[in-house]
Design a protein around this motif. Structure first.
Motif, short mmCIF file in Angstrom:
data_model
loop_
_atom_site.label_atom_id
_atom_site.label_comp_id
_atom_site.label_asym_id
_atom_site.label_seq_id
_atom_site.Cartn_x
_atom_site.Cartn_y
_atom_site.Cartn_z
N SER A 70 6.94 9.25 -14.38
CA SER A 70 7.00 7.86 -13.92
C SER A 70 8.34 7.66 -13.22
O SER A 70 9.10 8.62 -13.04
N LEU A 71 8.61 6.44 -12.80
CA LEU A 71 9.84 6.18 -12.05
C LEU A 71 11.05 6.18 -12.98
O LEU A 71 11.07 5.48 -13.99
N GLY B 228 1.03 17.86 -19.10
CA GLY B 228 0.67 16.83 -20.07
C GLY B 228 -0.04 15.66 -19.42
O GLY B 228 -0.23 15.60 -18.21
N LYS B 229 -0.42 14.70 -20.23
CA LYS B 229 -1.15 13.52 -19.76
C LYS B 229 -0.36 12.78 -18.70
O LYS B 229 0.80 12.44 -18.90
N GLN B 230 -1.00 12.54 -17.56
CA GLN B 230 -0.34 11.86 -16.44
C GLN B 230 -1.03 10.53 -16.17
O GLN B 230 -2.25 10.47 -16.03
N GLU B 231 -0.22 9.48 -16.07
CA GLU B 231 -0.78 8.16 -15.80
C GLU B 231 -1.08 7.98 -14.32
O GLU B 231 -2.01 7.25 -13.95
N TYR B 232 -0.31 8.65 -13.46
CA TYR B 232 -0.42 8.43 -12.02
C TYR B 232 -1.06 9.64 -11.34
O TYR B 232 -0.53 10.74 -11.39
N SER B 233 -2.20 9.40 -10.69
CA SER B 233 -2.92 10.52 -10.05
C SER B 233 -2.12 11.18 -8.94
O SER B 233 -2.23 12.41 -8.77
N PRO B 234 -1.30 10.46 -8.14
CA PRO B 234 -0.51 11.17 -7.13
C PRO B 234 0.46 12.18 -7.75
O PRO B 234 0.67 13.26 -7.19
N ALA B 235 1.02 11.85 -8.91
CA ALA B 235 1.90 12.79 -9.60
C ALA B 235 1.11 14.00 -10.08
O ALA B 235 1.54 15.15 -9.91
N ALA C 47 -3.03 24.80 -17.49
CA ALA C 47 -3.84 23.99 -18.40
C ALA C 47 -3.44 22.53 -18.20
O ALA C 47 -2.26 22.19 -18.31
N VAL C 48 -4.42 21.69 -17.89
CA VAL C 48 -4.17 20.29 -17.55
C VAL C 48 -4.79 19.39 -18.62
O VAL C 48 -5.97 19.57 -18.98
N TYR C 49 -4.01 18.41 -19.10
CA TYR C 49 -4.51 17.46 -20.10
C TYR C 49 -5.71 16.70 -19.53
O TYR C 49 -5.69 16.25 -18.39
N GLY C 50 -6.74 16.56 -20.36
CA GLY C 50 -7.94 15.85 -19.92
C GLY C 50 -8.93 16.73 -19.21
O GLY C 50 -10.08 16.32 -18.99
N GLN C 51 -8.51 17.92 -18.84
CA GLN C 51 -9.38 18.85 -18.13
C GLN C 51 -9.56 20.15 -18.94
O GLN C 51 -10.68 20.59 -19.20
#
Length: 447
Positions: free
Chosen positions: A173-174, A204-211, A227-231
């Motif tokens: 995040s910012l 880890g879990k990312q809130e922002y899809s562009p990131a 390995a991607v969280y949620g996937q």
């Protein structure tokens, strides 16, 4: 460990502070030169778990440490910044036990050796402290190193490790916009700089899809097993349990002892990272880690100490060093999720430094905080003026006023407390520096 009131290591650091700049100068040339003069200790480490991210990297560090120690391994741990003592940044692994904060004489001697090797050349203190990390960790036997990034990733002084066992990127995040950019995808690109060609990556879990897109593209470009969280792995709470799943199977686990729903995703990233680094984990080991994990100064409830005597009788006092809008959201969610939240009024006692977004932080508490007291941060020349900080809280929709100190804020909360009223919940935070002040004043520094 017992750190002397006037420690030898702190005296050495004060000498370095007088000679070298305190801030960040993001580059790897100076640290590489220094490490070469020290005979390249960064190339003599056990497997390294390298962790970056805007929020959650400290929690991931704590979970990885607890997981590996549950296996019975000796684990060196580097974190920054410290809360009360510089020594906290270096935990030395103990076989079959919990890592220990570095002894003062060992730390001081490493500082002297690094300063001598630098020979007065231009360098930042953080770079010297990072070289100390590699020197200490290369000379003490251990099975693994957990290396938390200081700032960013690509040009962070820790980013000289050439073949990490795994690179971990926690939520983006910012934050630190002057150094890292003013859009999450720019910050993600800087954090992705710790990825190394062909080395495993856990996102880890990312809130922002562009990131997330930037992180995935970076890993793919470098041919990193990913390995991607949620996937590829995930976790959720079900009937008061943590349900973790990845390609290896499903585990029904106790919730981590670190409070806050966000810690479920942080724990999941750590579990997957430890596996990606090549360490075998059983469900029993993970259960033990969830029960023993510690992370001082992050949603930590004070259960003893001097400050409790200054608060209203039976009040809860929590401390948390989160300081950006993303952190504000997860902390506010955690406060809102505590039992008796509606019965207990929530007071914020907040101090922040001038590189943060106070309005964004406070906005997360607009619907749950009764009142905000803004306070100065002792020992920091970058602390925001409490009057200006109170104005930021007001702009975020909160009722706020400045106070001269945490003790003064607690006294005002006591004054407002009616005899039959429900004892309040008090959250002291907004800066790790403020939390450090509080833990020192309370007599409960990290151990």
């Amino acid at each position: 460990m017992n750190i002397p009131a006037v420690s030898a290591a702190e005296q050495e650091i004060e000498k370095l502070m007088a000679l070298h700049p305190k801030g960040f100068d993001l580059s790897l040339d100076r640290i590489r030169r220094l490490l070469e003069a020290l005979d390249s200790p960064h190339r003599k480490l056990p497997p390294v778990i390298h962790i970056a991210g805007t929020n959650g990297k400290g929690s991931a560090t704590a979970f990885c440490s607890a997981l590996l120690e549950a296996v019975g391994l000796a684990v060196h741990v580097h974190t920054s910044p410290h809360l009360v003592n510089w020594h906290e940044r270096y935990r030395i692994g103990v076989k079959g036990g919990r890592s220990r904060i570095v002894e003062d004489d060992m730390f001081a001697e490493a500082l002297r050796r690094v300063a001598a090797a630098n020979a007065g050349q231009t360098i930042t203190v953080f770079e010297i402290l990072t070289a100390v990390t590699f020197l200490l960790f290369s000379e003490q036997p251990a099975d693994a190193v957990i290396l938390e990034v200081g700032l960013g990733g690509r040009f962070d002084a820790t980013n000289v490790v050439e073949r990490p066992a795994v690179s971990v990127i926690m939520p983006i995040s910012l934050d630190h916009q002057p150094y890292l950019g003013d859009r999450v995808e720019l910050i993600a690109a800087e954090k992705a700089g710790i990825m190394k060609r062909g080395c495993p990556v856990v996102i880890g879990k990312q809130e922002y899809s562009p990131a997330l897109d930037v992180l995935v593209e970076s890993a793919e470009r470098l041919s990193c097993p990913m390995a991607v969280y949620g996937q590829d792995f995930s976790a959720h709470e079900e009937f008061g349990r943590l349900i973790y799943q990845d390609e290896f199977g499903l585990a029904d686990l106790p919730l981590p002892r670190l409070p806050g729903r966000h810690q479920i995703a942080n724990a999941a990233a750590a579990i997957r990272a430890v596996k990606a680094a090549g360490f075998a984990l059983t469900d029993a080991m993970i259960e033990k880690a969830m029960a023993t994990v510690e992370w001082p100064g992050r949603l930590q409830r004070l259960t003893e100490g001097r400050l409790l005597e200054l608060a209203p009788k039976d009040a809860e006092i929590w401390v948390d060093g989160g300081h950006n809008p993303g952190a504000g959201e997860v902390i506010a969610e955690a406060m809102a999720g505590l039992e008796e939240r509606r019965a207990r009024p929530l007071y914020l006692v907040t101090g922040m430094i001038n590189t943060k977004d106070p309005v964004g932080y406070f906005r997360a508490f607009a619907d749950i905080a009764e009142h905000v007291f803004t306070v100065p941060i002792r020992g920091s020349d970058a602390g925001l003026d409490p009057v200006a900080l109170a104005e930021s809280a007001f702009d975020a929709g909160l009722v706020a006023e400045p106070a001269g100190s945490v003790a003064e804020a607690l006294a005002e909360i006591v004054r407002r407390q009616l005899p039959e009223a429900v004892p309040p919940r008090i959250l002291i935070g907004g800066s790790l520096y403020l939390v450090g002040n509080v833990l020192a004043d309370n007599g409960t520094p990290p151990k």
